[in-house]
Design a protein around this motif. Structure first.
Motif, PDB file in Angstrom:
ATOM      1  N   VAL A 177       1.397  -1.257  -0.037  1.00 49.35           N
ATOM      2  CA  VAL A 177       0.079  -0.043   0.066  1.00 49.35           C
ATOM      3  C   VAL A 177       1.088   1.295   0.180  1.00 49.35           C
ATOM      4  CG1 VAL A 177      -1.666   1.519   1.393  1.00 49.35           C
ATOM      5  CG2 VAL A 177      -1.803  -1.460   1.126  1.00 49.35           C
ATOM      6  N   PRO A 178       0.525   2.553  -0.772  1.00 44.50           N
ATOM      7  CA  PRO A 178       1.760   3.492  -1.352  1.00 44.50           C
ATOM      8  C   PRO A 178       1.718   4.238  -0.069  1.00 44.50           C
ATOM      9  CG  PRO A 178      -0.262   2.496  -3.116  1.00 44.50           C
ATOM     10  CD  PRO A 178      -0.026   2.179  -2.191  1.00 44.50           C
ATOM     11  N   ASP A 179       0.519   4.238   0.423  1.00 44.60           N
ATOM     12  CA  ASP A 179       0.705   5.534   1.563  1.00 44.60           C
ATOM     13  C   ASP A 179       0.956   5.025   3.143  1.00 44.60           C
ATOM     14  OD1 ASP A 179       0.470   7.301  -0.058  1.00 44.60           O
ATOM     15  OD2 ASP A 179      -2.264   6.972   0.028  1.00 44.60           O
ATOM     16  N   PHE A 180       0.951   3.330   3.107  1.00 40.85           N
ATOM     17  CA  PHE A 180       1.037   2.998   4.871  1.00 40.85           C
ATOM     18  C   PHE A 180       3.126   2.208   4.595  1.00 40.85           C
ATOM     19  CE2 PHE A 180      -2.049  -0.311   5.776  1.00 40.85           C
ATOM     20  CZ  PHE A 180      -3.165   1.171   5.629  1.00 40.85           C
ATOM     21  N   SER A 235      18.863  -6.849   5.220  1.00 37.99           N
ATOM     22  CA  SER A 235      18.820  -7.925   4.986  1.00 37.99           C
ATOM     23  C   SER A 235      18.766  -8.094   2.975  1.00 37.99           C
ATOM     24  CB  SER A 235      18.325  -9.252   4.961  1.00 37.99           C
ATOM     25  OG  SER A 235      18.190  -9.525   5.796  1.00 37.99           O
ATOM     26  N   PHE A 236      17.789  -7.339   2.754  1.00 38.62           N
ATOM     27  CA  PHE A 236      18.331  -6.874   1.086  1.00 38.62           C
ATOM     28  C   PHE A 236      18.850  -5.633   0.743  1.00 38.62           C
ATOM     29  CE2 PHE A 236      15.643 -10.675   1.796  1.00 38.62           C
ATOM     30  CZ  PHE A 236      15.611 -11.176   0.826  1.00 38.62           C
ATOM     31  N   ALA A 237      19.396  -4.959   1.636  1.00 39.43           N
ATOM     32  CA  ALA A 237      20.089  -3.232   1.047  1.00 39.43           C
ATOM     33  C   ALA A 237      18.863  -2.758  -0.016  1.00 39.43           C
ATOM     34  CB  ALA A 237      21.393  -3.533   0.067  1.00 39.43           C
ATOM     35  N   VAL A 238      18.300  -2.416   0.819  1.00 35.32           N
ATOM     36  CA  VAL A 238      16.977  -1.619   0.676  1.00 35.32           C
ATOM     37  C   VAL A 238      17.447   0.126   0.937  1.00 35.32           C
ATOM     38  CG1 VAL A 238      14.545  -0.744   0.854  1.00 35.32           C
ATOM     39  CG2 VAL A 238      15.517  -3.352   1.002  1.00 35.32           C
ATOM     40  N   LYS A 239      17.657   0.670  -0.076  1.00 33.84           N
ATOM     41  CA  LYS A 239      17.556   2.278  -0.163  1.00 33.84           C
ATOM     42  C   LYS A 239      16.592   3.121   0.811  1.00 33.84           C
ATOM     43  CE  LYS A 239      21.247   1.759  -2.853  1.00 33.84           C
ATOM     44  NZ  LYS A 239      21.660   2.533  -4.452  1.00 33.84           N
ATOM     45  N   VAL A 240      16.117   3.347   1.418  1.00 33.13           N
ATOM     46  CA  VAL A 240      15.190   3.967   2.294  1.00 33.13           C
ATOM     47  C   VAL A 240      15.926   4.279   3.243  1.00 33.13           C
ATOM     48  CG1 VAL A 240      14.132   2.656   4.036  1.00 33.13           C
ATOM     49  CG2 VAL A 240      12.656   3.027   2.970  1.00 33.13           C
ATOM     50  N   THR A 241      15.283   5.562   4.070  1.00 35.74           N
ATOM     51  CA  THR A 241      15.151   6.035   5.413  1.00 35.74           C
ATOM     52  C   THR A 241      15.263   5.578   6.671  1.00 35.74           C
ATOM     53  OG1 THR A 241      13.074   6.907   5.180  1.00 35.74           O
ATOM     54  CG2 THR A 241      14.596   9.203   3.954  1.00 35.74           C
ATOM     55  N   GLY A 242      14.305   4.605   6.401  1.00 34.26           N
ATOM     56  CA  GLY A 242      14.034   3.593   7.776  1.00 34.26           C
ATOM     57  C   GLY A 242      12.459   2.973   7.958  1.00 34.26           C
ATOM     58  N   THR A 243      12.446   2.449   8.535  1.00 36.87           N
ATOM     59  CA  THR A 243      11.421   1.318   8.601  1.00 36.87           C
ATOM     60  C   THR A 243      10.399   2.087   8.840  1.00 36.87           C
ATOM     61  OG1 THR A 243      10.878   1.835  11.194  1.00 36.87           O
ATOM     62  CG2 THR A 243      12.066   0.122   9.630  1.00 36.87           C
ATOM     63  N   SER A 244       9.812   4.026   9.293  1.00 33.81           N
ATOM     64  CA  SER A 244       8.694   4.535   8.842  1.00 33.81           C
ATOM     65  C   SER A 244       8.508   5.112   7.470  1.00 33.81           C
ATOM     66  CB  SER A 244       9.096   5.615  10.146  1.00 33.81           C
ATOM     67  OG  SER A 244      10.232   6.514   9.795  1.00 33.81           O
ATOM     68  N   ALA A 245       9.089   4.972   6.641  1.00 27.72           N
ATOM     69  CA  ALA A 245       9.054   5.748   4.855  1.00 27.72           C
ATOM     70  C   ALA A 245       8.199   4.677   4.740  1.00 27.72           C
ATOM     71  CB  ALA A 245      10.660   5.194   4.292  1.00 27.72           C
ATOM     72  N   THR A 246       7.021   5.534   3.865  1.00 30.00           N
ATOM     73  CA  THR A 246       6.226   4.663   3.143  1.00 30.00           C
ATOM     74  C   THR A 246       6.880   4.262   1.946  1.00 30.00           C
ATOM     75  OG1 THR A 246       6.022   7.452   1.931  1.00 30.00           O
ATOM     76  CG2 THR A 246       4.299   7.147   4.037  1.00 30.00           C
ATOM     77  N   ALA A 247       5.630   2.978   1.495  1.00 21.82           N
ATOM     78  CA  ALA A 247       6.257   2.226   0.649  1.00 21.82           C
ATOM     79  C   ALA A 247       5.906   2.909  -0.590  1.00 21.82           C
ATOM     80  CB  ALA A 247       5.053   0.800   0.241  1.00 21.82           C
ATOM     81  N   LEU A 273       9.944   5.054  -2.181  1.00 20.47           N
ATOM     82  CA  LEU A 273      10.439   4.296  -2.789  1.00 20.47           C
ATOM     83  C   LEU A 273      10.444   4.397  -3.994  1.00 20.47           C
ATOM     84  CD1 LEU A 273      10.295   2.950   0.424  1.00 20.47           C
ATOM     85  CD2 LEU A 273      11.127   0.974  -0.076  1.00 20.47           C
ATOM     86  N   SER A 274      12.123   4.108  -5.234  1.00 18.02           N
ATOM     87  CA  SER A 274      11.894   3.596  -6.436  1.00 18.02           C
ATOM     88  C   SER A 274      11.183   2.614  -6.535  1.00 18.02           C
ATOM     89  CB  SER A 274      13.718   3.595  -6.149  1.00 18.02           C
ATOM     90  OG  SER A 274      14.327   2.812  -6.068  1.00 18.02           O
ATOM     91  N   GLY A 275      11.082   2.005  -7.359  1.00 26.58           N
ATOM     92  CA  GLY A 275      10.681   0.703  -7.747  1.00 26.58           C
ATOM     93  C   GLY A 275      11.482  -0.213  -7.736  1.00 26.58           C
ATOM     94  N   GLY A 276      12.842  -0.536  -7.785  1.00 25.71           N
ATOM     95  CA  GLY A 276      13.434  -1.520  -7.696  1.00 25.71           C
ATOM     96  C   GLY A 276      13.850  -1.616  -6.234  1.00 25.71           C
ATOM     97  N   ASN A 277      13.919  -0.864  -5.409  1.00 23.12           N
ATOM     98  CA  ASN A 277      14.254  -0.915  -3.812  1.00 23.12           C
ATOM     99  C   ASN A 277      13.119  -1.349  -3.098  1.00 23.12           C
ATOM    100  OD1 ASN A 277      16.505   0.605  -2.478  1.00 23.12           O
ATOM    101  ND2 ASN A 277      16.257   2.384  -3.719  1.00 23.12           N
ATOM    102  N   LEU A 278      11.284  -0.842  -4.016  1.00 27.57           N
ATOM    103  CA  LEU A 278      10.098  -1.802  -3.177  1.00 27.57           C
ATOM    104  C   LEU A 278      10.478  -3.065  -3.371  1.00 27.57           C
ATOM    105  CD1 LEU A 278       7.794  -0.712  -1.912  1.00 27.57           C
ATOM    106  CD2 LEU A 278       6.466  -0.064  -4.451  1.00 27.57           C
ATOM    107  N   GLN A 279      10.459  -3.238  -5.320  1.00 29.08           N
ATOM    108  CA  GLN A 279      10.535  -4.617  -4.961  1.00 29.08           C
ATOM    109  C   GLN A 279      12.092  -5.238  -4.232  1.00 29.08           C
ATOM    110  OE1 GLN A 279       8.572  -5.804  -7.201  1.00 29.08           O
ATOM    111  NE2 GLN A 279       9.602  -8.046  -7.736  1.00 29.08           N
ATOM    112  N   LYS A 280      12.425  -4.810  -4.172  1.00 32.40           N
ATOM    113  CA  LYS A 280      13.876  -5.557  -2.664  1.00 32.40           C
ATOM    114  C   LYS A 280      13.173  -5.585  -1.575  1.00 32.40           C
ATOM    115  CE  LYS A 280      17.406  -2.972  -3.393  1.00 32.40           C
ATOM    116  NZ  LYS A 280      18.976  -2.789  -3.633  1.00 32.40           N
TER     117      LYS A 280
END
Length: 520
Positions: free
Chosen positions: A349-352, A389-401, A404-411
């Motif tokens: 869900v993009p806004d979660f 574990s999957f090297a997701v480039k993101v600011t943290g666990t509270s970032a919204t889906a 994220l870029s498409g590639g990082n969301l897929q990871k």
């Protein structure tokens, strides 16, 4: 190719900015008459933005486009077509209820009498060996035939530059060969071709030159024929590429997932019905399902993950338990996890936040809720493990889906399911839109999960991906599944025929191959 002729297209110092993103950073390259020139780069490298400016869909902020040596401003696609620039998009713009002829007429800038247009269409098809009935309704055509409509429409303009955006992503191997014959013939007649693809072996086979983009900049211009697919991939990502570490020989365990005579009606007017699908996946086995887009892949995933329920509980069993009438939550509790093709809106869900998205699929399996009360700390810890574990480039666990870029969301999505250690994992398009390095990491995670004893089903349009990952392979076409084959017994030609709709035993397939060779 006459060296004395002016360059057909020159892109000089082109820069394009969007809010927070520098899509193209002083990009320069040129294409000669009769040259097939590849644009290479991972998602987000700036390829699509660049060709949209060449085709007049958007305008550059800086830099200059030159056509036959003279500066031009291409205000819109109509102006591009007037210059002699044609473009075949990755996603077709066709009306399914209309005929081939009517669709082509709608895409022409000038009004041409129907009889004259049909004559011109037949002339183009004869010249370039493109078989198509102008009076067929588009909804009755295969994906490859639909692409021919777009190609014919572009060729009617007598293009001097033809832009092809991921043209083979929905084609069978035989259709790819036919397309390449057309492009080589066009190039021999002096048409310049700008070719975008992520399939590096095709670039090697077809293209004369390749410009590599990374982060919106040109990083190299190469001769693809003297490069390897690996060296081109490493130039695209700017780093070394790891090979999949897959044990050469391993034994499989008991049957985990058994699908038996699964049939479901198609959804809506254009949905593909599933017809008597049967296959078995054992513990430790990776079962690949190939097919051209739109042949029932999505319907099969929805039937497997419990979003669409069948009429027979025994049509799907997991570890011997009949789950064909269980909903998605019940199937997850049995140990079945899935990754759908559409990541933004279906898988997440993009806004979660990412933590909340973890709860959506891990709530019960990972006890992120107890007695109806959510445990946000557990979800946050698990999400952090996925990110790490999957090297997701993101600011943290509270970032919204959605951030994220498409590639990082897929990871993130792949990691969220794999780290749940499912008994069965069903995944559609596992590396869609991720860079080569991330794709290699995802492939390795899938293999590691199988080696640990999970049964894996991989549904993909990428034959190279399936051949690298799978132990067993089948093809889905018009909602029917071919007989599974061990990966060592698979013939690319036979796969192509099956993807194109040839069914039956080996004798029938061999006869079809001979017929196809005779027709060619």
């Amino acid at each position: 190719m006459d060296a004395s002729l002016p360059l057909r297209l020159e892109v000089a110092g082109i820069t394009k900015r969007f809010p927070g993103v520098l899509a193209n950073d002083h990009v320069s390259f040129s294409v000669k008459p009769g040259e097939i020139h590849a644009l290479l780069g991972e998602n987000g490298a700036g390829k699509s933005t660049l060709v949209k400016m060449v085709y007049g869909i958007m305008q550059p902020d800086e830099g200059e486009i030159r056509w036959d040596g003279a500066p031009v401003v291409i205000h819109n696609p109509k102006a591009a077509r007037k210059l002699g620039i044609g473009m075949v998009f990755q996603h077709f713009s066709l009306f399914e209820a209309l005929t081939v002829l009517e669709n082509i007429a709608l895409g022409m800038d000038a009004k041409i009498p129907q009889r004259e247009l049909e004559s011109k269409i037949r002339e183009v098809m004869t010249t370039y060996g493109l078989k198509l009935d102008p009076h067929r309704i588009v909804s009755t055509l295969s994906v490859g035939e639909r692409q021919r409509i777009e190609i014919v429409r572009a060729l009617l303009l007598n293009p001097r530059l033809l832009i092809m955006d991921e043209p083979t992503s929905v084609l069978t191997p035989q259709e790819v060969n036919q397309l390449f014959d057309v492009l080589r013939q066009l190039a021999s007649e002096g048409c310049a071709i700008l070719y975008i693809s992520h399939k590096l072996h095709e670039i090697k086979a077809l293209c004369d030159t390749a410009t590599i983009l990374r982060g919106g900049r040109v990083v190299d211009t190469i001769d693809p024929k003297v490069e390897t697919s690996r060296s081109m991939a490493e130039k695209m990502i700017g780093a070394g590429l790891k090979d999949i570490q897959k044990p050469a020989s391993r034994s499989f365990g008991d049957e985990k997932l058994v699908v038996s005579r699964l049939s479901l009606p198609g959804a809506g007017h254009f949905g593909v019905a599933l017809r008597d699908i049967s296959f078995t996946v054992r513990a430790g086995e990776i079962f690949g399902i190939a097919g051209v887009a739109g042949n029932g892949q999505n319907a099969l995933l929805l039937a497997l993950d419990g979003e669409v329920l069948g009429h027979d509980a025994a049509s799907i069993t997991l570890d011997g338990a009949a789950i064909g009438k269980d909903n998605a939550k019940q199937r997850r509790l049995h140990g079945l996890c899935t990754v759908p093709e559409e990541r933004n809106g279906h898988a997440a869900v993009p806004d979660f936040t990412l933590s909340d998205n973890s709860i959506l699929t891990g709530r019960d399996r990972l006890k992120m809720a107890v007695s109806g009360m959510l445990r946000p700390g557990v979800a946050k810890d698990y999400t952090g493990k996925v990110i790490s574990s999957f090297a997701v480039k993101v600011t943290g666990t509270s970032a919204t889906a959605g951030s994220l870029s498409g590639g990082n969301l897929q990871k993130y999505i792949m990691g969220r399911e794999i780290l749940q250690n499912p008994k069965v994992l069903v995944v559609s398009q596992p590396t869609w839109g991720v860079d080569a390095g991330a794709a290699a990491a995802i492939h390795q995670a899938i293999v590691d999960l199988a080696v640990a004893g999970s049964a894996i089903v991989v549904i993909s349009q990428d034959l190279d991906e399936l051949l690298a990952l799978s132990d067993t392979l089948a093809v889905i076409n018009e909602g029917r599944l071919s007989s599974p084959q061990k990966i060592g017994d698979v013939s690319i030609d036979e796969l192509g025929l099956l993807m194109g709709g040839v069914h039956g035993d080996a004798a029938a397939t061999a006869a079809a191959e001979k017929e196809a060779a005779h027709a060619a």
